[in-house]
Write a protein that holds these residues in place. Structure first.
Motif, PDB file in Angstrom:
ATOM      1  N   LEU A  74      -6.762   1.712  11.311  1.00  0.00           N
ATOM      2  CA  LEU A  74      -8.138   1.266  11.549  1.00  0.00           C
ATOM      3  C   LEU A  74      -9.150   2.142  10.821  1.00  0.00           C
ATOM      4  O   LEU A  74     -10.223   1.667  10.435  1.00  0.00           O
ATOM      5  CB  LEU A  74      -8.435   1.240  13.047  1.00  0.00           C
ATOM      6  N   ASP A  75      -8.809   3.408  10.609  1.00  0.00           N
ATOM      7  CA  ASP A  75      -9.701   4.309   9.879  1.00  0.00           C
ATOM      8  C   ASP A  75      -9.872   3.906   8.422  1.00  0.00           C
ATOM      9  O   ASP A  75     -10.828   4.329   7.761  1.00  0.00           O
ATOM     10  CB  ASP A  75      -9.180   5.750   9.955  1.00  0.00           C
ATOM     11  N   THR A  76      -8.965   3.071   7.903  1.00  0.00           N
ATOM     12  CA  THR A  76      -9.107   2.589   6.523  1.00  0.00           C
ATOM     13  C   THR A  76     -10.113   1.443   6.429  1.00  0.00           C
ATOM     14  O   THR A  76     -10.377   0.944   5.333  1.00  0.00           O
ATOM     15  CB  THR A  76      -7.748   2.111   5.965  1.00  0.00           C
ATOM     16  N   ASN A  77     -10.666   1.027   7.581  1.00  0.00           N
ATOM     17  CA  ASN A  77     -11.639  -0.068   7.649  1.00  0.00           C
ATOM     18  C   ASN A  77     -11.142  -1.337   6.940  1.00  0.00           C
ATOM     19  O   ASN A  77     -11.760  -1.814   5.986  1.00  0.00           O
ATOM     20  CB  ASN A  77     -12.991   0.354   7.055  1.00  0.00           C
ATOM     21  N   GLY A  79     -10.620  -5.065   5.842  1.00  0.00           N
ATOM     22  CA  GLY A  79     -11.495  -6.230   5.880  1.00  0.00           C
ATOM     23  C   GLY A  79     -10.863  -7.387   6.620  1.00  0.00           C
ATOM     24  O   GLY A  79      -9.648  -7.417   6.844  1.00  0.00           O
ATOM     25  N   ILE A  80     -11.682  -8.344   6.975  1.00  0.00           N
ATOM     26  CA  ILE A  80     -11.208  -9.499   7.754  1.00  0.00           C
ATOM     27  C   ILE A  80     -10.160 -10.306   6.980  1.00  0.00           C
ATOM     28  O   ILE A  80      -9.291 -10.937   7.566  1.00  0.00           O
ATOM     29  CB  ILE A  80     -12.397 -10.391   8.182  1.00  0.00           C
ATOM     30  N   PHE A  81     -10.229 -10.272   5.644  1.00  0.00           N
ATOM     31  CA  PHE A  81      -9.288 -11.044   4.838  1.00  0.00           C
ATOM     32  C   PHE A  81      -8.114 -10.199   4.335  1.00  0.00           C
ATOM     33  O   PHE A  81      -7.408 -10.603   3.412  1.00  0.00           O
ATOM     34  CB  PHE A  81     -10.018 -11.704   3.666  1.00  0.00           C
ATOM     35  N   GLU A  82      -7.908  -9.051   4.953  1.00  0.00           N
ATOM     36  CA  GLU A  82      -6.781  -8.181   4.585  1.00  0.00           C
ATOM     37  C   GLU A  82      -5.698  -8.193   5.661  1.00  0.00           C
ATOM     38  O   GLU A  82      -4.949  -7.229   5.800  1.00  0.00           O
ATOM     39  CB  GLU A  82      -7.283  -6.754   4.337  1.00  0.00           C
ATOM     40  N   ASN A  83      -5.634  -9.273   6.423  1.00  0.00           N
ATOM     41  CA  ASN A  83      -4.609  -9.488   7.448  1.00  0.00           C
ATOM     42  C   ASN A  83      -4.551  -8.351   8.478  1.00  0.00           C
ATOM     43  O   ASN A  83      -3.465  -7.854   8.797  1.00  0.00           O
ATOM     44  CB  ASN A  83      -3.231  -9.671   6.791  1.00  0.00           C
ATOM     45  N   PRO A  84      -5.702  -7.936   9.007  1.00  0.00           N
ATOM     46  CA  PRO A  84      -5.721  -6.754   9.880  1.00  0.00           C
ATOM     47  C   PRO A  84      -4.975  -6.928  11.202  1.00  0.00           C
ATOM     48  O   PRO A  84      -4.413  -5.954  11.711  1.00  0.00           O
ATOM     49  CB  PRO A  84      -7.217  -6.516  10.122  1.00  0.00           C
ATOM     50  N   LEU A  85      -4.944  -8.126  11.752  1.00  0.00           N
ATOM     51  CA  LEU A  85      -4.234  -8.326  13.024  1.00  0.00           C
ATOM     52  C   LEU A  85      -2.727  -8.158  12.826  1.00  0.00           C
ATOM     53  O   LEU A  85      -2.057  -7.522  13.641  1.00  0.00           O
ATOM     54  CB  LEU A  85      -4.558  -9.691  13.625  1.00  0.00           C
ATOM     55  N   PHE A  86      -2.221  -8.706  11.732  1.00  0.00           N
ATOM     56  CA  PHE A  86      -0.788  -8.588  11.445  1.00  0.00           C
ATOM     57  C   PHE A  86      -0.403  -7.117  11.250  1.00  0.00           C
ATOM     58  O   PHE A  86       0.525  -6.612  11.878  1.00  0.00           O
ATOM     59  CB  PHE A  86      -0.415  -9.404  10.207  1.00  0.00           C
ATOM     60  N   TYR A  87      -1.125  -6.435  10.374  1.00  0.00           N
ATOM     61  CA  TYR A  87      -0.784  -5.037  10.082  1.00  0.00           C
ATOM     62  C   TYR A  87      -1.092  -4.119  11.261  1.00  0.00           C
ATOM     63  O   TYR A  87      -0.365  -3.169  11.517  1.00  0.00           O
ATOM     64  CB  TYR A  87      -1.512  -4.557   8.825  1.00  0.00           C
ATOM     65  N   GLY A  88      -2.172  -4.419  11.970  1.00  0.00           N
ATOM     66  CA  GLY A  88      -2.509  -3.625  13.152  1.00  0.00           C
ATOM     67  C   GLY A  88      -1.430  -3.742  14.220  1.00  0.00           C
ATOM     68  O   GLY A  88      -1.044  -2.740  14.834  1.00  0.00           O
ATOM     69  N   PHE A  89      -0.925  -4.968  14.431  1.00  0.00           N
ATOM     70  CA  PHE A  89       0.149  -5.160  15.404  1.00  0.00           C
ATOM     71  C   PHE A  89       1.398  -4.404  14.973  1.00  0.00           C
ATOM     72  O   PHE A  89       2.060  -3.764  15.795  1.00  0.00           O
ATOM     73  CB  PHE A  89       0.470  -6.646  15.585  1.00  0.00           C
TER      74      PHE A  89
END
Length: 198
Positions: A74-77, A79-89
């Motif tokens: 999350l510290d890398t900020n 973007g919404i189009f960088e698949n954050p939910l997938f990678y965050g999970f």
């Protein structure tokens, strides 16, 4: 290849039983447990999740094993189009739940196949033929080789349910969740325009 043919054969048999109500258990007048459907989802979920190789499986396992903490991600900020939910999970699961990559892949196998098979069963007039098409067009194989994309597709099956019930706010919330898994889901924002049109 023989494994896939075996899975296809068993899947079609289970779909046939599900379509005809064979082996279903009646709990009450209104509640029925579709045992073959549950068995079908388990078959596809476990086969997809317990794989050791297929397409990008090696890469998904490698990236999972090297996943950083959720906070560092999350510290890398992203973007919404960088698949954050997938990678965050992925990062959360690896560092907070389990470092077992099979468990990680099984969860995705059950979610993607379970959601899509539920959707097919709900809207298909011929469940057996639809399961055959699910295999024939490669969507089942994609659940093992295109994880982000099929997770987004699985999420979008619930969006379609909401759209058909004309629950537009819920529809767009679900589409946003899918976009956070894979950015191409953004194209679904225009789908309500085509409701009830040829």
């Amino acid at each position: 290849m023989l494994q896939i043919l075996f899975v296809l054969g068993v899947a079609l048999l289970l779909a046939y039983f599900s379509q005809n109500g064979t082996f279903s258990v009646n709990i009450s007048n209104k509640t029925k447990i579709d045992v073959p459907l549950i068995a079908l989802i388990c078959l596809l979920g476990f086969f997809s999740g317990l794989r050791t190789n297929y397409n990008d499986t090696y890469l998904y396992i490698k990236l999972f094993k090297s996943a950083d903490t959720l906070q560092n991600y999350l510290d890398t900020n992203p973007g919404i189009f960088e698949n954050p939910l997938f990678y965050g999970f992925r990062n959360f699961f690896r560092n907070e739940i389990s470092d077992n990559h099979h468990l990680y892949l099984v969860i995705f196998g059950f979610f993607t196949n379970g959601s899509m098979i539920r959707f097919i069963k709900k809207y298909s007039s011929n469940f057996v033929l639809s399961v055959l098409i699910y295999f024939s067009v490669g969507l089942f194989y994609d659940t093992m080789g295109a994880l982000k994309q099929t997770v987004a597709i699985a999420v979008l099956t619930y969006a379609i349910d909401a759209l058909l019930k004309k629950k537009y706010l819920l529809y767009y919330i679900i589409v946003l969740i899918a976009v956070l898994c894979h950015s191409y889901a953004i194209f679904f924002i225009i789908l309500p325009i085509f409701t009830n049109r040829p």
